[in-house]
Design an enzyme around this catalytic site. Structure first.
Site, PDB file in Angstrom:
ATOM      1  N   THR A  70       1.007  -1.147   0.399  1.00  0.00           N
ATOM      2  CA  THR A  70       0.200  -0.106  -0.188  1.00  0.00           C
ATOM      3  C   THR A  70       0.481   0.794  -0.263  1.00  0.00           C
ATOM      4  O   THR A  70      -0.091   2.343  -0.135  1.00  0.00           O
ATOM      5  CB  THR A  70      -1.109  -0.206   1.219  1.00  0.00           C
ATOM      6  OG1 THR A  70      -0.071  -0.449   2.431  1.00  0.00           O
ATOM      7  CG2 THR A  70      -1.505  -1.012   0.967  1.00  0.00           C
ATOM      8  N   ASP A 129       4.252  -2.869  12.199  1.00  0.00           N
ATOM      9  CA  ASP A 129       3.491  -2.790  10.612  1.00  0.00           C
ATOM     10  C   ASP A 129       4.039  -0.834  10.170  1.00  0.00           C
ATOM     11  O   ASP A 129       4.412  -0.751  10.649  1.00  0.00           O
ATOM     12  CB  ASP A 129       2.078  -2.389  11.221  1.00  0.00           C
ATOM     13  CG  ASP A 129       1.082  -2.482   9.690  1.00  0.00           C
ATOM     14  OD1 ASP A 129       1.145  -1.732   9.018  1.00  0.00           O
ATOM     15  OD2 ASP A 129       0.124  -3.322   9.900  1.00  0.00           O
ATOM     16  N   LYS A 141      -4.876  12.494   8.967  1.00  0.00           N
ATOM     17  CA  LYS A 141      -4.563  13.878   8.355  1.00  0.00           C
ATOM     18  C   LYS A 141      -5.581  14.566   7.701  1.00  0.00           C
ATOM     19  O   LYS A 141      -5.863  15.860   8.202  1.00  0.00           O
ATOM     20  CB  LYS A 141      -2.426  14.026   7.889  1.00  0.00           C
ATOM     21  CG  LYS A 141      -2.669  15.319   6.920  1.00  0.00           C
ATOM     22  CD  LYS A 141      -1.498  15.003   6.191  1.00  0.00           C
ATOM     23  CE  LYS A 141      -1.162  16.025   6.263  1.00  0.00           C
ATOM     24  NZ  LYS A 141      -0.674  16.965   6.468  1.00  0.00           N
ATOM     25  N   HIS A 284      -7.164   3.936  52.753  1.00  0.00           N
ATOM     26  CA  HIS A 284      -6.240   5.379  52.962  1.00  0.00           C
ATOM     27  C   HIS A 284      -4.728   5.092  52.486  1.00  0.00           C
ATOM     28  O   HIS A 284      -4.101   5.801  52.624  1.00  0.00           O
ATOM     29  CB  HIS A 284      -6.488   6.940  53.824  1.00  0.00           C
ATOM     30  CG  HIS A 284      -8.091   7.065  54.021  1.00  0.00           C
ATOM     31  ND1 HIS A 284      -8.859   7.645  53.159  1.00  0.00           N
ATOM     32  CD2 HIS A 284      -8.645   6.444  55.163  1.00  0.00           C
ATOM     33  CE1 HIS A 284     -10.016   7.163  54.104  1.00  0.00           C
ATOM     34  NE2 HIS A 284      -9.704   7.031  54.953  1.00  0.00           N
ATOM     35  N   GLU A 336     -14.279  -3.299  51.488  1.00  0.00           N
ATOM     36  CA  GLU A 336     -15.209  -2.594  50.742  1.00  0.00           C
ATOM     37  C   GLU A 336     -14.978  -3.605  49.066  1.00  0.00           C
ATOM     38  O   GLU A 336     -15.095  -4.276  48.374  1.00  0.00           O
ATOM     39  CB  GLU A 336     -14.283  -1.165  50.113  1.00  0.00           C
ATOM     40  CG  GLU A 336     -15.050  -0.362  51.160  1.00  0.00           C
ATOM     41  CD  GLU A 336     -16.746   0.267  50.970  1.00  0.00           C
ATOM     42  OE1 GLU A 336     -16.958   0.090  49.607  1.00  0.00           O
ATOM     43  OE2 GLU A 336     -16.882   1.520  50.809  1.00  0.00           O
ATOM     44  N   ARG A 521      17.035   3.989  53.339  1.00  0.00           N
ATOM     45  CA  ARG A 521      15.583   4.078  53.744  1.00  0.00           C
ATOM     46  C   ARG A 521      14.409   3.457  52.254  1.00  0.00           C
ATOM     47  O   ARG A 521      14.381   3.039  51.316  1.00  0.00           O
ATOM     48  CB  ARG A 521      15.766   6.208  54.057  1.00  0.00           C
ATOM     49  CG  ARG A 521      15.150   6.150  52.626  1.00  0.00           C
ATOM     50  CD  ARG A 521      16.113   8.139  52.775  1.00  0.00           C
ATOM     51  NE  ARG A 521      14.977   8.457  51.771  1.00  0.00           N
ATOM     52  CZ  ARG A 521      15.638  10.035  51.327  1.00  0.00           C
ATOM     53  NH1 ARG A 521      16.208  10.664  52.474  1.00  0.00           N
ATOM     54  NH2 ARG A 521      15.096  10.378  50.385  1.00  0.00           N
TER      55      ARG A 521
END
Length: 525
Positions: A70, A129, A141, A284, A336, A521
């Site tokens: 193509t 591709d 475009k 949290h 939950e 740490r």
């Protein structure tokens, strides 16, 4: 050159052929002539869809084993020509090029190919591709003149848009622009997969970096109801689904919320960090409960006891298969979400009684853990992102240098190792108190480290006696250690590195407390 059809020409070349036959038939019904290549043409022909070869537009055969078919002015001229420019149309006429009005392309499955263990570099390169990307970019475009379709999900909507009479035009400009944006995003993600694959395994931070995200779901709202939100999954260079909340399967329960996902992610990160059977309770994004035990049921009971009040409405994370016994215990309290690698059929039957409880099945927690993408963290700041590798902590990565006269007992050593692994999952300034390989008190997110110690001791109460303490960073003053000693702590693990280290060590020695430095740490902001 074929005569102009009544509605236009459609070029179809797809790797993912799901729904393409029905879509092509819809295009024919809408008055389109269809041109196609290779495998797509064969599928359409076999399904008795009238289709022309792409060579009728190019007058040139496919070459290089299909690498070039193509990439030709006969194709790209027909796509890129602006219909309102006479010179464009004159060029087409002079060179006998036909207009192309609709491009339907999806690309070679590069990410699926490189996900296979047997894929070599040569095989991977063949699955990049080139022509398809060029077609998509050209059509996108020129979207005001050419419809570009990249996803089977859009086939139905395109056919609906084409149902309007020819004199009314083919789809409105907003719809065309939406499809064009989708096409450019598709090629951008595709290039990202390729770039990730071709980088060396140690190149975390290239000069320019993109990430490929795919929407998992829209969310009702964000952290608060006035914020809109969606959940995206971060893919690697292949289709291998590394274990994450984004790839977890929801087995039951209400739709996940933004905050559910954050906490579930934290729970998963915590339990996958432990090799022994482990349970955590997260609120949290902090583990208010965490325990390891050879008996998973005992681990759950210890984790829940870490802070039973805070555990209400939390998220449960488990690194082993959940059985009916554990499901029964979990169901007796309000949570939950439950996150685990798997659930026995009997456990699922138990959980059915709590229909709103969200169950997330992740699969093997070790899958994909060695991937670069899996081990990167991106955090937004105004105008950009911070990027870093994850704070990974293997068991061999816990150096323990005893800084005081008293050596830790074997029990203290194992609890110190547990606490050190746990503290890296707590928001800084982080303090963890541990006993019996479980958290008995935790202080998180305080500007002052001594305040985190006080909160942890308050949570632990009488359980603080004889426990060990882990601090994610060094003690800048002796007050934190003095407070811990007065609360009943017998052993402390911390990175060290403060100008006050010697003072801190002397306080520990004075009270016969063993203190271990790691030299590393675990800040978590």
């Amino acid at each position: 050159m074929p005569e102009n059809p009544s509605r236009g020409r459609a070029l179809i070349s797809v790797s993912d052929k799901s729904g393409i036959v029905e879509f092509a038939r819809g295009l024919v019904d809408a008055g389109f002539e269809i041109y196609s290549t290779g495998g797509t043409k064969n599928v359409l022909s076999d399904s008795e869809v009238e289709v022309h070869s792409i060579t009728e537009l190019t007058n040139f055969p496919e070459i290089l084993e299909g690498r070039v078919k193509t990439l030709h002015p006969g194709i790209h001229g027909g796509i890129l020509a602006k219909r309102d420019k006479a010179e464009h149309l004159s060029d087409l006429s002079e060179h006998h090029i036909s207009l192309i009005d609709l491009v339907v392309v999806n690309l070679y499955p590069f990410s699926s190919t490189v996900a296979k263990a047997e894929t070599t570099l040569d095989i991977a390169l063949e699955d990049i591709d080139i022509g398809g990307v060029a077609l998509l970019r050209a059509a996108a475009k020129n979207f005001q003149n050419v419809l570009v379709v990249v996803s089977p999900d859009d086939y139905k909507e395109v056919i609906t848009a084409l149902a309007a009479p020819p004199q009314e035009g083919i789809a409105d400009n907003d719809f065309r622009q939406k499809l064009a944006a989708k096409a450019f995003q598709h090629t951008a993600s595709y290039d990202t997969y390729i770039a990730q694959y071709l980088r060396t395994k140690t190149e975390h931070f290239p000069e320019r970096m993109t990430v490929a995200l795919e929407k998992v779901q829209d969310l009702r709202y964000g952290e608060n109801p006035h914020q809109i939100a969606a959940f995206y999954g971060w893919r690697s260079s292949g289709d291998q689904k590394f274990t994450s909340i984004a790839t977890a399967k929801q087995l039951q329960g209400k739709e996940l919320s933004y905050n559910n996902i954050l906490d579930a992610d934290a729970a998963l990160a915590i339990v996958r960090d432990f090799s022994a059977p482990t349970v955590t309770v997260v609120k949290h994004s902090n583990p208010c409960g965490l325990a390891s035990n050879s008996n998973l049921q005992v681990a759950y009971e210890l984790a829940l006891a870490g802070d039973a009040i805070s555990a209400y409405g939390g998220i449960i994370g488990v690194n082993r298969t959940i059985t009916a016994e554990l499901a029964t215990s979990i169901s007796s309290s309000f949570f939950e979400v439950v996150v685990a690698p798997s659930f026995t059929p009997e456990a699922l039957e138990v959980f059915k009684k709590r229909k709103n409880l969200r169950l997330l099945e992740t699969g093997d927690l070790s899958v994909g853990s060695d991937q670069i993408v899996m081990n990167l963290e991106l955090r937004p700041v105004l105008g950009g992102f911070l990027a870093q590798t994850r704070d990974v902590l293997a068991e061999r990565d816990i150096p323990m240098q005893v800084m005081t006269g008293r050596e830790p007992t074997l029990e203290e050593i194992t609890n110190l190792q547990f606490a050190w692994r746990a503290v890296k999952h707590v928001k800084s300034n982080a303090i963890v108190l541990a006993k019996n390989h479980s958290i008995v008190g935790m202080g998180a997110g305080q500007p002052s480290r001594v305040d985190s110690v006080k909160i942890a001791l308050s949570k632990a109460g009488s359980r603080a006696s004889g426990c060990v303490l882990a601090s994610d960073a060094y003690f800048p003053k002796v007050d934190g250690v003095e407070t811990a000693v007065n609360g009943g702590v017998t052993a402390i693990i911390q990175p060290g590195g403060s100008i006050s280290d010697q003072d801190v060590i002397e306080v520990a020695q004075k009270h016969n407390i063993t203190m271990v430095f790691t030299g590393r740490r675990h800040f978590k902001h």
